[in-house]
Design an enzyme around this catalytic site. Structure first.
Site, short mmCIF file in Angstrom:
data_model
loop_
_atom_site.label_atom_id
_atom_site.label_comp_id
_atom_site.label_asym_id
_atom_site.label_seq_id
_atom_site.Cartn_x
_atom_site.Cartn_y
_atom_site.Cartn_z
N TYR A 1 -1.61 0.37 9.38
CA TYR A 1 -0.51 -0.52 9.01
C TYR A 1 0.15 -0.12 7.70
O TYR A 1 1.38 0.01 7.62
CB TYR A 1 -1.02 -1.96 8.91
CG TYR A 1 0.04 -2.91 8.41
CD1 TYR A 1 1.08 -3.33 9.23
CD2 TYR A 1 0.01 -3.39 7.08
CE1 TYR A 1 2.07 -4.19 8.78
CE2 TYR A 1 1.00 -4.24 6.63
CZ TYR A 1 2.02 -4.64 7.47
OH TYR A 1 3.00 -5.49 6.99
N LYS B 1 4.21 1.24 7.01
CA LYS B 1 5.24 0.66 6.15
C LYS B 1 5.70 1.66 5.08
O LYS B 1 6.86 1.62 4.66
CB LYS B 1 4.70 -0.62 5.50
CG LYS B 1 4.51 -1.76 6.48
CD LYS B 1 5.80 -2.16 7.16
CE LYS B 1 5.66 -3.39 8.03
NZ LYS B 1 6.93 -3.81 8.66
#
Length: 239
Positions: free
Chosen positions: A164, A168
């Site tokens: 994750y 980003k």
């Protein structure tokens, strides 16, 4: 009399996305509620309309080329342009996942939504955004994306994560490159903060409405506002 501002928010049927739509709608913006689930999308749009927001449902799965193309066609047919795009849809995957435990399948699934999905939607909407007098794009990022903060001994982001958080960081890099290319469109990334949503099991200490504020602000920037940056409610976040 100025034209009505038209916005599209992906992943807007709940949480921060819903509050971004509500915040834009409170400013008089007509808001497309992008959502994969028709029932939830229609319910969210109806709830916003009951609160006085000019909202409409846009069937939209950011991981599906045909769905994204159909969403762009819907906006074009109805309005002929788009003024604001908020790429809010995102997934955490199996968070946290150590890099040594990350499989191509797990990584690919998260990237397909958090990065490729943003590129897919943005590229489909750019022709409509180019028809706007004041086009704005906002990409939903995170403090966890910042390499500066990740490598700071004073900052503790908890468990090591190789899926994750890097997704980003990748999104931030894409945002910068879009800002360099799309010089007529202001495009920025934002950090909502640690918000209590189902994304984190409602462990956050801020409300979705709090988390939506920075996206709404970037979506409504004045013409002299920044582009190609990462921001939270307090100001600039280091890359």
């Amino acid at each position: 009399m100025s034209e009505q501002t038209i916005a599209l928010v992906t992943g807007a049927n709940k949480g921060i996305g819903y509050e971004i739509a509500a915040g834009l709608g409170a400013l008089g913006t007509t808001v497309g509620i992008g959502a994969r689930d028709p029932r939830r999308g229609e319910e969210a749009a109806a709830k916003l309309r009951a609160d006085g927001v000019d909202a409409f449902f846009v069937p939209l799965d950011v991981t599906d080329d045909e769905s994204v193309a159909s969403a762009a066609a819907l906006v074009e047919e109805r309005f002929g342009r788009l003024d604001v795009l908020v790429n809010n849809a995102g997934i955490a995957g199996e968070w946290p996942t150590a890099p040594s435990a990350a499989t191509p399948a797990v990584l690919g699934k998260v990237l397909d939504t958090n990065v490729i999905g943003v590129v897919r939607v943005t590229n489909a909407m750019v022709p409509l955004l180019r028809r706007s007098a004041r086009p704005r794009i906002v990409n939903q990022s995170s403090h966890l994306s910042s390499l500066t903060l990740q490598t700071s001994p004073e900052v503790d982001f908890g468990d090591v994560d190789g899926v994750y958080m890097p997704s980003k960081t990748f999104l931030n890099a894409v945002t910068v490159q879009y800002a360099k290319e799309l010089t007529g469109i202001k495009i920025n990334a934002c950090c909502p903060g640690y918000v209590a949503t189902d994304f984190n099991g409602f462990q956050g200490h801020e409300t979705p409405a709090d988390g939506a504020k920075i996206a709404v602000r970037l979506a409504t920037l004045d013409d002299d506002g920044p582009t190609g940056g990462l921001f939270d409610n307090a100001g600039t976040v280091p890359w």
